[in-house]
Design a protein around this motif. Structure first.
Motif, PDB file in Angstrom:
ATOM      1  N   GLU A 108       0.845  -1.186   0.000  1.00 16.65           N
ATOM      2  CA  GLU A 108       0.000   0.000   0.000  1.00 16.65           C
ATOM      3  C   GLU A 108       0.889   1.246   0.000  1.00 16.65           C
ATOM      4  N   LEU A 109       0.644   2.157  -0.949  1.00 18.60           N
ATOM      5  CA  LEU A 109       1.409   3.403  -1.055  1.00 18.60           C
ATOM      6  C   LEU A 109       0.513   4.560  -0.650  1.00 18.60           C
ATOM      7  N   ASN A 110       1.025   5.410   0.256  1.00 20.50           N
ATOM      8  CA  ASN A 110       0.253   6.545   0.752  1.00 20.50           C
ATOM      9  C   ASN A 110       1.117   7.797   0.641  1.00 20.50           C
ATOM     10  N   VAL A 111       0.872   8.584  -0.390  1.00 22.79           N
ATOM     11  CA  VAL A 111       1.641   9.803  -0.633  1.00 22.79           C
ATOM     12  C   VAL A 111       0.995  10.945   0.145  1.00 22.79           C
ATOM     13  N   THR A 112       1.773  11.622   0.998  1.00 19.76           N
ATOM     14  CA  THR A 112       1.261  12.666   1.893  1.00 19.76           C
ATOM     15  C   THR A 112       2.041  13.965   1.695  1.00 19.76           C
ATOM     16  N   PRO A 113       1.488  15.103   2.149  1.00 16.89           N
ATOM     17  CA  PRO A 113       2.213  16.381   2.075  1.00 16.89           C
ATOM     18  C   PRO A 113       3.481  16.335   2.925  1.00 16.89           C
ATOM     19  N   PRO A 114       4.448  17.201   2.623  1.00 12.85           N
ATOM     20  CA  PRO A 114       5.702  17.217   3.402  1.00 12.85           C
ATOM     21  C   PRO A 114       5.441  17.510   4.872  1.00 12.85           C
ATOM     22  N   ILE A 115       6.240  16.940   5.723  1.00 12.53           N
ATOM     23  CA  ILE A 115       6.121  17.131   7.167  1.00 12.53           C
ATOM     24  C   ILE A 115       6.787  18.437   7.571  1.00 12.53           C
ATOM     25  N   ASN A 116       6.150  19.202   8.497  1.00 14.38           N
ATOM     26  CA  ASN A 116       6.714  20.455   9.004  1.00 14.38           C
ATOM     27  C   ASN A 116       7.866  20.136   9.956  1.00 14.38           C
ATOM     28  N   THR A 117       9.044  20.012   9.390  1.00 13.55           N
ATOM     29  CA  THR A 117      10.213  19.632  10.202  1.00 13.55           C
ATOM     30  C   THR A 117      10.614  20.731  11.179  1.00 13.55           C
ATOM     31  N   ALA A 118      10.394  22.024  10.778  1.00 12.27           N
ATOM     32  CA  ALA A 118      10.778  23.119  11.675  1.00 12.27           C
ATOM     33  C   ALA A 118       9.969  23.066  12.968  1.00 12.27           C
ATOM     34  N   GLY A 119       8.667  22.825  12.828  1.00 10.21           N
ATOM     35  CA  GLY A 119       7.835  22.735  14.026  1.00 10.21           C
ATOM     36  C   GLY A 119       8.216  21.558  14.900  1.00 10.21           C
ATOM     37  N   ILE A 120       8.565  20.450  14.272  1.00 10.47           N
ATOM     38  CA  ILE A 120       8.971  19.278  15.050  1.00 10.47           C
ATOM     39  C   ILE A 120      10.252  19.554  15.821  1.00 10.47           C
ATOM     40  N   VAL A 121      11.216  20.218  15.153  1.00 14.08           N
ATOM     41  CA  VAL A 121      12.490  20.537  15.826  1.00 14.08           C
ATOM     42  C   VAL A 121      12.258  21.500  16.979  1.00 14.08           C
ATOM     43  N   ALA A 122      11.429  22.545  16.738  1.00 16.15           N
ATOM     44  CA  ALA A 122      11.158  23.501  17.810  1.00 16.15           C
ATOM     45  C   ALA A 122      10.464  22.829  18.990  1.00 16.15           C
ATOM     46  N   GLY A 123       9.493  21.983  18.699  1.00 21.71           N
ATOM     47  CA  GLY A 123       8.817  21.270  19.779  1.00 21.71           C
ATOM     48  C   GLY A 123       9.764  20.381  20.561  1.00 21.71           C
ATOM     49  N   ALA A 124      10.685  19.737  19.840  1.00 20.11           N
ATOM     50  CA  ALA A 124      11.648  18.874  20.522  1.00 20.11           C
ATOM     51  C   ALA A 124      12.568  19.683  21.430  1.00 20.11           C
ATOM     52  N   ILE A 125      12.991  20.871  20.955  1.00 16.14           N
ATOM     53  CA  ILE A 125      13.879  21.712  21.775  1.00 16.14           C
ATOM     54  C   ILE A 125      13.155  22.194  23.021  1.00 16.14           C
ATOM     55  N   ILE A 126      11.912  22.670  22.846  1.00 16.53           N
ATOM     56  CA  ILE A 126      11.150  23.164  24.005  1.00 16.53           C
ATOM     57  C   ILE A 126      10.902  22.038  25.006  1.00 16.53           C
ATOM     58  N   GLY A 127      10.528  20.895  24.491  1.00 21.68           N
ATOM     59  CA  GLY A 127      10.304  19.763  25.389  1.00 21.68           C
ATOM     60  C   GLY A 127      11.562  19.377  26.150  1.00 21.68           C
ATOM     61  N   THR A 128      12.703  19.444  25.474  1.00 19.48           N
ATOM     62  CA  THR A 128      13.966  19.120  26.139  1.00 19.48           C
ATOM     63  C   THR A 128      14.283  20.118  27.240  1.00 19.48           C
ATOM     64  N   LEU A 129      14.080  21.430  26.945  1.00 21.58           N
ATOM     65  CA  LEU A 129      14.360  22.464  27.953  1.00 21.58           C
ATOM     66  C   LEU A 129      13.440  22.309  29.164  1.00 21.58           C
ATOM     67  N   LEU A 130      12.163  22.032  28.912  1.00 16.60           N
ATOM     68  CA  LEU A 130      11.246  21.843  30.038  1.00 16.60           C
ATOM     69  C   LEU A 130      11.647  20.637  30.877  1.00 16.60           C
ATOM     70  N   GLY A 131      12.034  19.583  30.195  1.00 16.63           N
ATOM     71  CA  GLY A 131      12.475  18.400  30.932  1.00 16.63           C
ATOM     72  C   GLY A 131      13.701  18.676  31.782  1.00 16.63           C
ATOM     73  N   LEU A 132      14.661  19.428  31.230  1.00 17.12           N
ATOM     74  CA  LEU A 132      15.866  19.767  31.998  1.00 17.12           C
ATOM     75  C   LEU A 132      15.526  20.658  33.185  1.00 17.12           C
ATOM     76  N   SER A 133      14.573  21.612  32.988  1.00 15.35           N
ATOM     77  CA  SER A 133      14.176  22.490  34.094  1.00 15.35           C
ATOM     78  C   SER A 133      13.556  21.690  35.234  1.00 15.35           C
ATOM     79  N   VAL A 134      12.663  20.793  34.892  1.00 20.28           N
ATOM     80  CA  VAL A 134      12.032  19.967  35.932  1.00 20.28           C
ATOM     81  C   VAL A 134      13.068  19.109  36.646  1.00 20.28           C
ATOM     82  N   LEU A 135      13.996  18.572  35.890  1.00 22.12           N
ATOM     83  CA  LEU A 135      15.044  17.750  36.489  1.00 22.12           C
ATOM     84  C   LEU A 135      15.917  18.565  37.439  1.00 22.12           C
ATOM     85  N   ALA A 136      16.281  19.810  37.018  1.00 21.91           N
ATOM     86  CA  ALA A 136      17.104  20.668  37.878  1.00 21.91           C
ATOM     87  C   ALA A 136      16.353  21.032  39.160  1.00 21.91           C
TER      88      ALA A 136
END
Length: 350
Positions: free
Chosen positions: A210-238
């Motif tokens: 089965e082939l499912n062709v989809t629009p491109p993924i918003n990589t910038a939003g994913i990277v930003a979300g990953a960075i914010i999530g990492t910073l929040l995790g580090l803050s809670v840990l500290a």
């Protein structure tokens, strides 16, 4: 002069693994052939360095079929009585190792004849798998792959689309030898089910994907979300580490205060020393009193002696309330009597 003749023609056979085949070997005897009949099937190896292997034999009205272990139970004469003129060989449940050149030899003195037959056992395509290579995004190049895990060459591959027309996209490029289908500049219209058929001369096999062709993924939003999530995790840990350290310091401080004895604090006064000091002070006070003043003095009970927490300043005497109780016996207290001067009626001191 007539003699023994093999009537079946030389042939080659191509069969699939698991099938059965009959290798023909029919013959005609002549009147001159008066010796014993001898029919022999031999496997001629592809390597000339190896010896021929006897598979099955008919001699002196008896069949011998246990010469070649690999074919025991799978090879037999077509006619149980080969002397009738049919020395054909049946091979059951063919295996790829059965591929080779087979020779039929018929002897009846003085006649001798032989015939060779080529047998090729092919393996049908099996365990065919389909896969996708590349990102299934709009505008990307996508490659569909097809390969059979089993199957004798030459294998060929054919892709088709599971739709009413079964037509592939116009930009697709198919390689029938490798089984690859390249879809250039994919669009959402390319989505759907694709099937691949692998085939050789003896069979086919199929797989689908089965082939499912989809629009491109918003990589910038994913990277930003990953960075914010990492910073929040580090803050809670500290923060958690800070709380743990603080709690550890508080427990350590309480333990030190509870068990530590400060060296600059003098030891507490004992009850007996305080009582002696108090009694000595009373003695000195009593020594300066006259007998007349002793009247009404009440001896303080021992239970009222000041405790070790009570400290009296130097030179300060306690004040006692007057009492009607008789004066204490000074001699028992160890006090020294003191003479108090008195004044006569005329004013002179006695």
């Amino acid at each position: 002069t007539r003699s023994l003749t093999i009537t079946s023609s030389d042939r080659s056979f191509e069969k699939a693994q698991g099938e059965s085949v009959t290798l023909p070997c029919t013959f005609v005897l002549s009147d001159e052939d008066g010796g014993p009949l001898d029919i022999e099937w031999v496997l001629i190896p592809a390597d000339n360095q190896k010896k021929e292997e006897i598979i099955i034999m008919y001699a002196v009205d008896r069949i011998y079929n246990k010469y070649y272990g690999a074919t025991t139970g799978r090879m037999q004469f077509t006619d149980p009585d080969p002397k009738s003129g049919d020395g054909s060989l049946d091979i059951l449940n063919l295996k790829s190792a059965d591929t080779g050149t087979y020779q039929c030899k018929v002897k009846k003195a003085p006649g001798v004849q032989s015939q060779k037959i080529q047998l090729t056992v092919l393996v049908k395509p099996a365990r065919t798998k389909c896969s996708v290579e590349g990102s299934q995004e709009i505008g990307k190049d996508i490659t569909l792959k097809c390969a059979s895990q089993e199957g004798s060459p030459l294998l060929s591959y054919m892709w088709r689309r599971a739709s009413t027309t079964q037509e592939l996209p116009a930009t697709s490029v198919m390689n029938r030898n490798t089984g690859e289908l390249l879809l250039k500049n994919a669009s959402q219209e390319y989505s759907g089910t694709y099937s691949c058929v692998s085939a050789n001369r003896v069979g086919t096999d199929e797989c689908s994907i089965e082939l499912n062709v989809t629009p491109p993924i918003n990589t910038a939003g994913i990277v930003a979300g990953a960075i914010i999530g990492t910073l929040l995790g580090l803050s809670v840990l500290a923060f958690l580490i800070f709380l743990c350290c603080k709690k550890h310091r508080e427990k350590k401080y309480e333990k030190e205060v509870h068990h530590d004895i400060r060296e600059d604090v003098p030891p507490p006064k004992s009850r007996s020393s305080t009582a002696r000091s108090y009694i000595g002070s009373n003695r000195s006070s009593l020594g300066s009193m006259s007998p007349s003043n002793m009247e009404g003095y009440t001896k303080a009970p021992y239970s009222q002696v000041p405790s070790e927490d009570f400290e009296r300043t130097s030179g300060q005497n306690p004040t006692f309330a007057p009492s009607k109780v008789a004066a204490p016996n000074l001699s028992r207290m160890g006090a020294v009597p003191v003479m108090i001067p008195a004044q006569s009626k005329d004013g002179s001191i006695v």
